[in-house]
Structure formats: structure tokens, C-alpha cells
Design a protein around this motif. Structure first.
Motif, mmCIF file in Angstrom:
data_model
loop_
_atom_site.group_PDB
_atom_site.id
_atom_site.type_symbol
_atom_site.label_atom_id
_atom_site.label_comp_id
_atom_site.label_asym_id
_atom_site.label_seq_id
_atom_site.Cartn_x
_atom_site.Cartn_y
_atom_site.Cartn_z
ATOM 1 N N UNK A 56 0.821 -1.118 0.118
ATOM 2 C CA UNK A 56 -0.040 -0.036 0.074
ATOM 3 C C UNK A 56 0.887 1.251 0.131
ATOM 4 N N UNK A 57 1.771 1.125 0.872
ATOM 5 C CA UNK A 57 2.864 2.328 0.728
ATOM 6 C C UNK A 57 3.570 2.436 -0.511
ATOM 7 N N UNK A 58 3.707 1.415 -1.123
ATOM 8 C CA UNK A 58 4.599 1.543 -2.374
ATOM 9 C C UNK A 58 3.538 2.585 -3.557
ATOM 10 N N UNK A 59 2.337 1.890 -3.441
ATOM 11 C CA UNK A 59 1.279 2.530 -4.360
ATOM 12 C C UNK A 59 0.930 3.992 -4.056
ATOM 13 N N UNK A 60 1.092 4.519 -2.800
ATOM 14 C CA UNK A 60 1.254 5.866 -2.503
ATOM 15 C C UNK A 60 2.482 6.378 -3.019
ATOM 16 N N UNK A 61 3.586 5.856 -2.754
ATOM 17 C CA UNK A 61 4.881 6.489 -3.246
ATOM 18 C C UNK A 61 4.808 6.672 -4.836
ATOM 19 N N UNK A 62 4.059 5.592 -5.427
ATOM 20 C CA UNK A 62 4.268 5.965 -7.031
ATOM 21 C C UNK A 62 3.306 7.198 -7.568
ATOM 22 N N UNK A 63 2.450 7.425 -6.551
ATOM 23 C CA UNK A 63 1.154 8.511 -7.000
ATOM 24 C C UNK A 63 1.939 10.191 -6.572
#
Length: 180
Positions: A56-63
Motif C-alpha cells: 500500500x505504501x508503494x502504491x502511495x509513493x508511485x502517485x
């Protein structure tokens, strides 16, 4: 390592808050995203790659809008870590490999890495010809910092391992600066 990963898991559980929070569009840096990336890099290296909070945190970072050298480099290294073969470090140490392997990166992540690497290459000292001397600054401007320079180069290396085309002249210009 386990205690450190436990603490990092607590921190990334709410990646939009605290030290990892999203900064306003007019912020002078994107350090909170750089801190999130560094936490993710540590978690992947600590074995927490597939945990729901990490994903979930990677998904946040990508955005995120990431623009300073420190944060871009950390984000690139963190994303590259997802694609690093688990046995690579041991194989390098044992002489099985003579260099890191190219990463097999998902197309969506390759696009993110390309965007970040392009932005990273803009954060240079504008007082010199970057075709001859590549010196990283925190953001584009008339100064450089050797500490952030190392982050810029590590970020470019990770991007390159993931298949982002980094021109040979970039590496030569970086070497010219370091040799000078």
C-alpha cells in the motif's frame, strides 16, 4: 533488523501522515516522500516486500509528486529494490556474478522510473556544462553538493538497472566531476 522493520511498519501504516505525509504543492522539497521511500527500501531489504502495508505504501509513493534529488533517488532505489533478485548480493559476494543483473520491471513501474530519472537529471548545477561536468544539486540551481551528488548517482544506477536509458555521456560527465 526485526525491531527496525517493526517500527517502520508502524510508520508506513499511515503513509499520508507524520514524517511521510504529503507536502503541499508549493513546498520547497519533497523530503517526506524521500523518507517514505527510504523506509520502503529498508523494509524490502528487511524482508517485508510483500506485506500489505508495504504494498500500500508503494502504491502511495508511485502517485507522489517527487522533485528533489534526495527524494527522487531514494524513490528510484526503493522501486528498484522490488525487482532485485533475492540471491543477487550473495552471488556477487561469492563471485557467481560479476555485476548486478538487469531487472525485469513491470511496464507501469518502468514508466514511473523513467519519469523520476528524467526529473532527477534536471537537478543539476547550472553553472557548468552538464555535458562535461555533472554535479547534482537538491533542485536545479547554481550550486552543487557532493553528498546529494552521491544520491543522484545511486538513483541513476538503480534506474539503469531497471532498464531506463541513461546516456553514456551522463556517466562520463559525472566521472569528470568526481575526478576533478
Amino acid at each position: 533488523i526485526e525491531r527496525g522493520c517493526t517500527k517502520l511498519r508502524e510508520w508506513i501504516a499511515k503513509p499520508r501522515e507524520g514524517a511521510f505525509g504529503v507536502q503541499p504543492d508549493d513546498a520547497p522539497d519533497s523530503y517526506s516522500s524521500g523518507r517514505l521511500a527510504l523506509a520502503l527500501l529498508a523494509l524490502v531489504k528487511g524482508g517485508a516486500k510483500d506485506e500489505p502495508a508495504t504494498v500500500a505504501a508503494y502504491a502511495e509513493l508511485r502517485q507522489r509528486r517527487i522533485f528533489d534529488t534526495y527524494s527522487l533517488a531514494n524513490a528510484i532505489m526503493a522501486l528498484e529494490a522490488l525487482y532485485t533478485p533475492g540471491n543477487e548480493v550473495a552471488d556477487l559476494r561469492n563471485g557467481v556474478l560479476d555485476r548486478p543483473r538487469k531487472r525485469e520491471v513491470a511496464a507501469a513501474d518502468l514508466a514511473v522510473l523513467q519519469r523520476w530519472a528524467t526529473a532527477l537529471q534536471q537537478n543539476i548545477d547550472t553553472r557548468v556544462d552538464a555535458q562535461y561536468l555533472l554535479r547534482f544539486n537538491y533542485t536545479r540551481g547554481d550550486r552543487f553538493d557532493n553528498s546529494v551528488n552521491q544520491y543522484g548517482l545511486l538513483g541513476l544506477r538503480s534506474a539503469h538497472l531497471c532498464g531506463v536509458d541513461i546516456k553514456s555521456t551522463v556517466w562520463e560527465a559525472a566521472a569528470n566531476h568526481l575526478l576533478a
